[in-house]
Motif scaffolding. Structure first.
Motif, PDB file in Angstrom:
ATOM      1  N   ALA A   1       0.869  -1.172   0.000  1.00 56.94           N
ATOM      2  CA  ALA A   1       0.000   0.000   0.000  1.00 56.94           C
ATOM      3  C   ALA A   1       0.911   1.230   0.000  1.00 56.94           C
ATOM      4  N   PRO A   2       0.394   2.431  -0.218  1.00 53.86           N
ATOM      5  CA  PRO A   2      -1.003   2.813  -0.377  1.00 53.86           C
ATOM      6  C   PRO A   2      -1.528   2.520  -1.780  1.00 53.86           C
ATOM      7  N   ALA A   3      -2.787   2.919  -2.023  1.00 51.62           N
ATOM      8  CA  ALA A   3      -3.416   2.649  -3.309  1.00 51.62           C
ATOM      9  C   ALA A   3      -2.706   3.358  -4.452  1.00 51.62           C
TER      10      ALA A   3
ATOM     11  N   ILE B   1      -5.387  -3.666  -3.239  1.00 54.05           N
ATOM     12  CA  ILE B   1      -5.459  -2.221  -3.030  1.00 54.05           C
ATOM     13  C   ILE B   1      -5.213  -1.481  -4.337  1.00 54.05           C
ATOM     14  N   SER B   2      -4.149  -1.832  -5.028  1.00 47.21           N
ATOM     15  CA  SER B   2      -3.832  -1.227  -6.314  1.00 47.21           C
ATOM     16  C   SER B   2      -3.150  -2.293  -7.149  1.00 47.21           C
TER      17      SER B   2
ATOM     18  N   ASP C   1      -0.267  -4.472  -8.487  1.00 48.44           N
ATOM     19  CA  ASP C   1       0.922  -4.921  -7.785  1.00 48.44           C
ATOM     20  C   ASP C   1       1.838  -5.719  -8.713  1.00 48.44           C
TER      21      ASP C   1
END
Length: 436
Positions: free
Chosen positions: A37-39, A425-426, A428
Motif C-alpha cells: 500500500a497505499p493505493a 489495493i492497487s 501490484d
C-alpha cells in the motif's frame, strides 16, 4: 516491437501462421510479490531471473513508487511460493544519494552462471537527468552491494532511457542496452560486463552502420551467442509523429569489434496506436532477441498490420544475415501487448504477454511456448481480468502506466514470469512459475 510487411513478405519470406489455444504448461505458483500500500503505489515494469546454480532461488525487480522512490527488489528461495521484498538503496535521496532526486526505476535482473545476481536500475534527477546503476548479490538477493554507476548523462541532451539487461550464459557476462535520447534524436548503445559484473566495457554503438533518413534507434535488447557474438535488436522510429517503431533491425558485435554493425532489417512494421480503443494506458512494442546453442537467432516482435497487435517470431540460421522464417504466432480480434521472450539453449521459445480483449477492456496475462523447431504457439492463461486503467496515474499527464515491458526467464525445466496485475489495493507486482 512488431513487424510490418504482409503482401511484400510473401515474395521474400516464408510467412506462416501458427496459432493454438492449447494449454502450454502446468502452473506451480501465482503470487502477489509486492502486495503493498497505499493505493497510489502501483508497481510496474517487472523483470525476473532464475538462479542457474539453484533454480529454487529467483530475484525480481520492479518500479516501486513507495517511500524509497526507487527500484523494488524481491527474492525467493522456494521456487516462487514466498517472496521477501525491499527497495534498492544508494540511488535516490531516501536511499542516501541526493543527486538523483527525481527517482529510480526501469529495472532489469539476471544471474551469472555461478549464482551471482545482477540488478540494473536507472536513476533520474531534475538537473542532471540520468544514470544507470548496477549492483550485485552473492547470497541470492538477500543483500546487495553498493550500486556502481556504469553510465551517466550530465545534460538533458544526453538523457539515458530504457536500459535493458540480459545475461549471456554462453560467455558468462551481463549485457546492458540503453538509449541516449535528447527529445530530438535517439541513438542506442551497449555495455558488456566481465565475469563478475564488476567491470564493464563499452559503450558500443548499436546499429552504427544503419543508414536511413535520421532515424531514432530505440527499444533495444541484446543476446549472446555461443561463438561470442552479441546480437542486438532495435526499433527504428522513422517518423517521429507516430508512436512506436516503423521497422525492426538486428545488428551484431562480433569478438574484437568496437560497434554493432552487419545490420539487417528484419521487416517493416505497422505501429500500434499509443493507446488501444477506450484505454488510457499506453502500449509498447519493444522486440526481444535470443540465440540457442546451435546459433539460431530468434526475434519476437509485434505488428499492427492486421488492425490488431499480433506476435511474430523471426528466425535466422545464417548468423543473423537474413531472417527468412517469420511465423505469425497469434491472430483474431485480441491484441497481444508487450510480448517478451526467453530462448533456451535447446531452442524452446518461451513468451509472456498481455492478451487484451477490446470487448471487455480487460486483459489476461498469458504464457506462450513454441517447441524447438516448432511453428505453433501453445498458450496458458496465468491471470485473468486485469484492468489497465486501474493502474495509478504516472507522469505529467496523469494517465495510468502499465510500464513498457514484462519479465520472463527460463531454463530447461522451469519458467518464471513477472507482470503488473490486480492487487487488493492497487496494481501490484506478480510472479508465476511454470513447468514447460
Amino acid at each position: 516491437m512488431k513487424l510490418k510487411i504482409l503482401v511484400a513478405v510473401a515474395a521474400t519470406f516464408s510467412l506462416a501462421v501458427g496459432v493454438s489455444a492449447a494449454q502450454a504448461a502446468p502452473i506451480f505458483n501465482v503470487v502477489n510479490v509486492s502486495n503493498d500500500a497505499p493505493a497510489s503505489n502501483g508497481d510496474n515494469e517487472l523483470d525476473i531471473a532464475i538462479n542457474p546454480a539453484n533454480p529454487s532461488n529467483m530475484v525480481a525487480g520492479w518500479n516501486d513508487y513507495g517511500v524509497g522512490n526507487s527500484c523494488g527488489v524481491g527474492y525467493t528461495t522456494d521456487r516462487g511460493k514466498t517472496w521477501q521484498t525491499d527497495w534498492l538503496k544508494g540511488m535516490t535521496p531516501a536511499g542516501g544519494n541526493p543527486t538523483y532526486d527525481y527517482g529510480a526505476g526501469d529495472p532489469s535482473v539476471g544471474f551469472l552462471n555461478d549464482g551471482t545476481a545482477v540488478f540494473t536500475c536507472n536513476a533520474w534527477s531534475n538537473t542532471k537527468p540520468t544514470a544507470i546503476f548496477v549492483t550485485t548479490s552473492r547470497d541470492g538477493g538477500k543483500t546487495w552491494a553498493t550500486p556502481q554507476k556504469v553510465a551517466s548523462a550530465d545534460t538533458k541532451a544526453g538523457n539515458l532511457d530504457h536500459p535493458m539487461m540480459t545475461i549471456d550464459h554462453y560467455k558468462n557476462r551481463a549485457l546492458i542496452a540503453y538509449t541516449a535520447w535528447s527529445g530530438y534524436q535517439a541513438n542506442s548503445y551497449a555495455l558488456v560486463s566481465n565475469s563478475t559484473a564488476t567491470g564493464w566495457a563499452g559503450p558500443y554503438r548499436i546499429a552504427a552502420d544503419y543508414k536511413a533518413n535520421a532515424p531514432d534507434i530505440f527499444d533495444v535488447s541484446l543476446a549472446g551467442a555461443p561463438d561470442g557474438t552479441i546480437y542486438s535488436t532495435a526499433g527504428v522510429w522513422q517518423h517521429v509523429q507516430e508512436w512506436s517503431e516503423q521497422a525492426v533491425i538486428v545488428s551484431q558485435l562480433r569478438p574484437g569489434e568496437q560497434a554493432f554493425t552487419h545490420t539487417v532489417k528484419v521487416r517493416d512494421l505497422v505501429p500500434a496506436p499509443m493507446t488501444l480503443p477506450g484505454e488510457s494506458w499506453r502500449t509498447s512494442m519493444q522486440a526481444s532477441i535470443g540465440v540457442d546453442a546451435a546459433g539460431t537467432v530468434y526475434e519476437l516482435t509485434g505488428d499492427f498490420v492486421t488492425g490488431h497487435l499480433h506476435m511474430y517470431l523471426a528466425k535466422s540460421v545464417d548468423h543473423g544475415a537474413s531472417f527468412p522464417t517469420q511465423l505469425q504466432l497469434t491472430s483474431g480480434t485480441h491484441d497481444e501487448v508487450m510480448p517478451w521472450m526467453s530462448v533456451t539453449p535447446g531452442g524452446r521459445v518461451d513468451t509472456i504477454y498481455y492478451d487484451y480483449d477490446e470487448s471487455t477492456g480487460l486483459m489476461d496475462v498469458d504464457y506462450g511456448q513454441v517447441a524447438p523447431g516448432g511453428t505453433v504457439l501453445s498458450r496458458t492463461v496465468v491471470q485473468r481480468g486485469i484492468d489497465g486503467d486501474a493502474q495509478p496515474p504516472r507522469g505529467p499527464d496523469g494517465t495510468p502506466f502499465m510500464g513498457d515491458y514484462l519479465g520472463i526467464d527460463s531454463t530447461a525445466g522451469l519458467v518464471a514470469l513477472a507482470w503488473t496485475g490486480n492487487g487488493p489495493i492497487s496494481q501490484d507486482a506478480w510472479a508465476a512459475t511454470l513447468k514447460p
